[in-house]
Design an enzyme around this catalytic site. Structure first.
Site, PDB file in Angstrom:
ATOM      1  N   HIS A  32      -7.626   3.916   9.870  1.00 17.62           N
ATOM      2  CA  HIS A  32      -7.542   2.632   9.161  1.00 17.62           C
ATOM      3  C   HIS A  32      -8.514   1.599   9.718  1.00 17.62           C
ATOM      4  O   HIS A  32      -8.376   0.406   9.458  1.00 17.62           O
ATOM      5  CB  HIS A  32      -6.109   2.092   9.217  1.00 17.62           C
ATOM      6  CG  HIS A  32      -5.120   2.993   8.530  1.00 17.62           C
ATOM      7  ND1 HIS A  32      -3.764   2.899   8.726  1.00 17.62           N
ATOM      8  CD2 HIS A  32      -5.303   4.014   7.658  1.00 17.62           C
ATOM      9  CE1 HIS A  32      -3.149   3.842   8.006  1.00 17.62           C
ATOM     10  NE2 HIS A  32      -4.060   4.525   7.349  1.00 17.62           N
ATOM     11  N   PHE A  58       3.573  -3.563  11.080  1.00 18.22           N
ATOM     12  CA  PHE A  58       3.439  -4.245   9.799  1.00 18.22           C
ATOM     13  C   PHE A  58       4.428  -3.772   8.748  1.00 18.22           C
ATOM     14  O   PHE A  58       4.892  -4.533   7.926  1.00 18.22           O
ATOM     15  CB  PHE A  58       2.025  -4.044   9.237  1.00 18.22           C
ATOM     16  CG  PHE A  58       0.958  -4.602  10.130  1.00 18.22           C
ATOM     17  CD1 PHE A  58       0.674  -5.955  10.104  1.00 18.22           C
ATOM     18  CD2 PHE A  58       0.255  -3.793  10.992  1.00 18.22           C
ATOM     19  CE1 PHE A  58      -0.298  -6.491  10.926  1.00 18.22           C
ATOM     20  CE2 PHE A  58      -0.730  -4.314  11.820  1.00 18.22           C
ATOM     21  CZ  PHE A  58      -1.003  -5.664  11.789  1.00 18.22           C
ATOM     22  N   GLN A 103      -3.672   5.625  13.492  1.00 15.64           N
ATOM     23  CA  GLN A 103      -3.532   4.769  12.306  1.00 15.64           C
ATOM     24  C   GLN A 103      -3.652   3.312  12.716  1.00 15.64           C
ATOM     25  O   GLN A 103      -3.635   2.434  11.873  1.00 15.64           O
ATOM     26  CB  GLN A 103      -2.141   4.955  11.690  1.00 15.64           C
ATOM     27  CG  GLN A 103      -1.850   6.343  11.166  1.00 15.64           C
ATOM     28  CD  GLN A 103      -0.405   6.437  10.699  1.00 15.64           C
ATOM     29  OE1 GLN A 103       0.527   6.519  11.486  1.00 15.64           O
ATOM     30  NE2 GLN A 103      -0.217   6.436   9.398  1.00 15.64           N
TER      31      GLN A 103
END
Ligand SMILES: [Zn+2]
Length: 253
Positions: free
Chosen positions: A126, A40, A106
C-alpha cells in the site's frame, strides 16, 4: 493448532523459526498499534469517522486534494514520532540473522525500514506515507516541503513543477496496486518455508491470497492476530496473544 497460552505460542514459534531457512513475514496494522499508529479499519479507527477519499476524487478536485493533505498533516504527530515496536524489532533480528529474504507489508508507516530492514527487502503493498511523489513524473517530495507550501498557500495542496499532483506515496482506495510489488510479494510467498502473517485480518485482497499461496507451495503457515481469521483452520500455528508479547523473545540483544 491454536496456541492455548503465551508460553505455548512462543514455543511453537521458536520451533518453526529455528527450523526455517526462509521466513517471509507478512504484516498488517496490528504490528504497529503499540507504536501509536491507529488501525484505520478497526471499529473506532479513522475510516469509521472519515470516509476514505477515493483516488478518482483526489484527481478530480483541488478541494479533495486539500482535504487529503489536511488529514495527512493531522496524523503527522502519530507518524513522525512512531518508533519500531517489539514485533518490528523481532523481525529485524531474524532478518539480520539471514533468515528473512524479504518482508511483505500492508503498512504505510515506514517502521520496518526504521527497524533496520533494507528498503529494497521490503515490499510495500500500500505504499509509504512518510514521503510524497508527483503522480506524473514520480519526483520525490518530503512532507516538510509539502507542509510548508500548504501552510503558506492558504491550505492549498501544492503541485509539482511539471504540473502533476503531489500525493503521499501510498496506494489510495481506487488506485491500482503496484504491479512490481505484487509480483515480488507473490514470489516471496511462493518461495519460503515459513510464512508468518502478523497483525493482518487477511480479509482484503490481495492480502488474503498470500497465505494460501505459501501453504500450497509447502510452507508452514503461522497466523499471529488478535482476532480469528478465515485462514486459521489452514494454519500450522495460530497465535492470538498480543503481538509484541509473542514476538519479544525473538529480539536479539
Ligand atoms: Zn512532476
Amino acid at each position: 493448532m491454536i496456541a492455548t497460552d503465551l508460553d505455548t505460542a512462543i514455543a511453537g514459534l521458536r520451533e518453526l523459526i529455528e527450523g526455517a531457512q526462509r521466513i517471509v513475514p507478512f504484516t498488517g496494522a496490528g504490528i504497529s498499534t503499540e507504536c501509536g499508529i491507529p488501525d484505520f479499519r478497526s471499529p473506532g479507527g479513522l475510516w469509521t469517522k472519515n470516509q476514505p477519499i477515493q483516488f478518482d476524487d483526489f484527481l478530480a478536485s483541488q478541494d479533495m486534494r486539500n482535504e487529503t493533505w489536511r488529514r495527512r498533516f493531522a496524523m503527522e504527530e502519530n507518524f513522525a514520532h512512531a518508533k519500531p515496536g517489539r514485533g518490528h524489532r523481532a523481525l529485524a533480528s531474524l532478518y539480520r540473522a539471514g533468515k528473512v529474504p524479504g518482508l511483505i507489508t500492508q503498512n504505510i508507516d515506514n517502521l520496518h525500514q526504521a527497524s533496520g530492514i533494507a528498503a529494497d527487502d521490503i515490499v510495500e503493498l500500500h505504499g509509504n506515507t512518510t514521503y510524497a511523489t508527483c503522480l506524473d513524473c514520480a519526483k520525490r517530495y518530503e512532507l516538510s516541503w509539502v507542509k510548508e507550501k500548504f501552510s503558506r498557500g492558504n491550505h492549498c495542496a501544492p503541485d509539482c513543477d511539471c504540473g502533476g499532483y503531489i500525493k503521499t506515496a501510498t496506494v489510495s482506495f481506487g488506485q491500482a496496486m503496484p504491479a512490481e510489488a505484487m509480483e515480488r510479494a507473490e514470489q516471496l510467498a511462493r518461495d519460503c518455508d515459513v510464512f508468518i502473517s502478523i497483525g493482518s485480518s487477511l480479509v482484503v485482497w490481495p492480502a488474503a491470497g498470500f497465505p494460501l499461496m505459501a501453504k500450497r507451495n509447502g510452507a508452514a503457515l503461522v497466523i499471529v492476530n488478535r482476532e480469528p481469521t478465515e485462514f486459521d483452520a489452514l494454519a500450522d500455528l495460530v497465535v492470538r496473544n498480543d503481538i509484541g508479547d509473542a514476538l519479544a523473545p525473538f529480539i536479539a540483544h
